[in-house]
Design a protein around this motif. Structure first.
Motif, PDB file in Angstrom:
ATOM      1  N   LEU A  92      43.913  39.286  38.522  1.00 39.33           N
ATOM      2  CA  LEU A  92      43.104  39.862  39.828  1.00 39.33           C
ATOM      3  C   LEU A  92      42.952  38.621  40.946  1.00 39.33           C
ATOM      4  O   LEU A  92      41.550  38.373  41.287  1.00 39.33           O
ATOM      5  N   VAL A  93      43.919  38.290  41.319  1.00 42.12           N
ATOM      6  CA  VAL A  93      43.922  37.000  42.312  1.00 42.12           C
ATOM      7  C   VAL A  93      44.733  37.612  43.470  1.00 42.12           C
ATOM      8  O   VAL A  93      45.899  38.061  43.388  1.00 42.12           O
ATOM      9  N   ASP A  94      44.521  36.787  44.803  1.00 41.56           N
ATOM     10  CA  ASP A  94      45.429  36.954  45.803  1.00 41.56           C
ATOM     11  C   ASP A  94      46.683  35.854  45.861  1.00 41.56           C
ATOM     12  O   ASP A  94      47.821  36.380  46.537  1.00 41.56           O
ATOM     13  N   GLY A 142      41.918  32.671  44.877  1.00 37.70           N
ATOM     14  CA  GLY A 142      41.364  33.828  45.645  1.00 37.70           C
ATOM     15  C   GLY A 142      41.070  34.854  44.834  1.00 37.70           C
ATOM     16  O   GLY A 142      41.926  35.766  44.707  1.00 37.70           O
ATOM     17  N   ARG A 144      39.722  38.219  43.362  1.00 36.68           N
ATOM     18  CA  ARG A 144      39.661  39.573  44.029  1.00 36.68           C
ATOM     19  C   ARG A 144      38.489  40.464  43.899  1.00 36.68           C
ATOM     20  O   ARG A 144      37.619  39.961  42.691  1.00 36.68           O
ATOM     21  N   SER A 145      37.946  41.302  44.612  1.00 35.18           N
ATOM     22  CA  SER A 145      36.816  42.312  44.620  1.00 35.18           C
ATOM     23  C   SER A 145      37.012  42.858  43.097  1.00 35.18           C
ATOM     24  O   SER A 145      38.194  43.439  43.027  1.00 35.18           O
ATOM     25  N   ASP A 215      39.165  42.387  34.787  1.00 33.96           N
ATOM     26  CA  ASP A 215      37.997  43.084  35.153  1.00 33.96           C
ATOM     27  C   ASP A 215      36.755  43.486  34.106  1.00 33.96           C
ATOM     28  O   ASP A 215      36.083  44.019  34.251  1.00 33.96           O
TER      29      ASP A 215
END
Length: 245
Positions: A92-94, A142, A144-145, A215
């Motif tokens: 979960l990264v940009d 980065g 992520r939410s 998550d």
């Protein structure tokens, strides 16, 4: 130093070594201490096959360099060099990334000096580790939410660990390249390992190859076998688990 639980150590296939054999080995403790310099010399001189290929894992019962003991959950671990080592950051990264050993060395380095505490009882005081803070790699990627945790995988093909995102961002959690002011040796999890200073050493995964943002927390190798996911040393011996550098 991926520490085993107090019960019989596993062999490469995960089948427990017989309790009788373990007790016999413990009963030969004096002989083991006498033999330890020979095995230690073999590991540290590059003849690591003595420890790397021990199918019982019983080499972990013998002292190793500087008070450390060698542990592996597999019968052998491939060796990586600057030519073929890679560390991936994904999930979960940009900005997923792949780091070479040289690119990790080029990043700002942090040095910590802490006691190393194994859950099996041994301790190595005031051990220097150096490397890149895990938070720096997460910031570069980065996060992520919705991200809640980090999963770590290793190039031994078997070991894994996890931290919450909050734990992973502590300033005393490193992607370590050096230990005791030397490049990380293969037997100590080199060329790159995780170092989680305030937790028991099984959280500091050796032979690190993957950092995946997730998550939820997924229990690691020993945690699937009953160890605490949160392994603060301070819970048992009074060490401060506050984030200090």
């Amino acid at each position: 130093m991926n520490n085993p639980p107090p019960g019989p150590p596993p062999d490469s296939g995960g089948t427990p070594v017989g309790r009788r054999l373990v007790l016999t080995m413990l009963g030969l403790g004096a002989a083991g201490v006498a033999a330890a310099p020979v095995l230690q010399g073999a590991v540290e001189s590059g003849l690591g096959a003595v420890a790397d290929k021990d199918p019982t894992g019983l080499s972990g019962l013998l002292p190793n360099g500087g008070g450390f003991r060698y542990y592996s959950v597999t019968s052998s671990v491939p060796r990586k060099t600057s030519a073929d080592y890679r560390l991936t950051v994904d999930g979960l990264v940009d900005r997923p990334a792949t780091y070479t050993l040289d690119s990790l060395k080029a990043l700002p380095q942090t040095r910590l000096v802490r006691d190393v505490q194994c859950v099996t009882g041994w301790r190595v005081p005031e051990t220097p580790f150096e490397g890149v803070t895990l938070s720096a790699l997460l910031d570069a990627a980065g996060v992520r939410s919705g991200a809640k945790a980090i999963r770590f995988t290793c190039f031994d093909g078997a070991y894994s660990e996890s931290l919450t995102l909050e734990q992973a961002r502590r300033p005393d959690v490193l992607v370590a390249l050096r230990m005791q002011d030397k490049a990380l040796a293969h037997s100590h999890g080199g060329p790159v390992r995780l170092y989680v200073a305030p937790m028991y050493f099984y959280k500091s995964a050796k032979w690190l190859s993957g950092i995946t943002v997730t998550d939820s927390v997924r229990p690691g190798y020993w945690e699937e076998l009953g160890y605490d996911v949160d392994a603060w040393v301070g819970r048992s011996n009074g060490r401060d688990d506050a984030p200090t550098v």
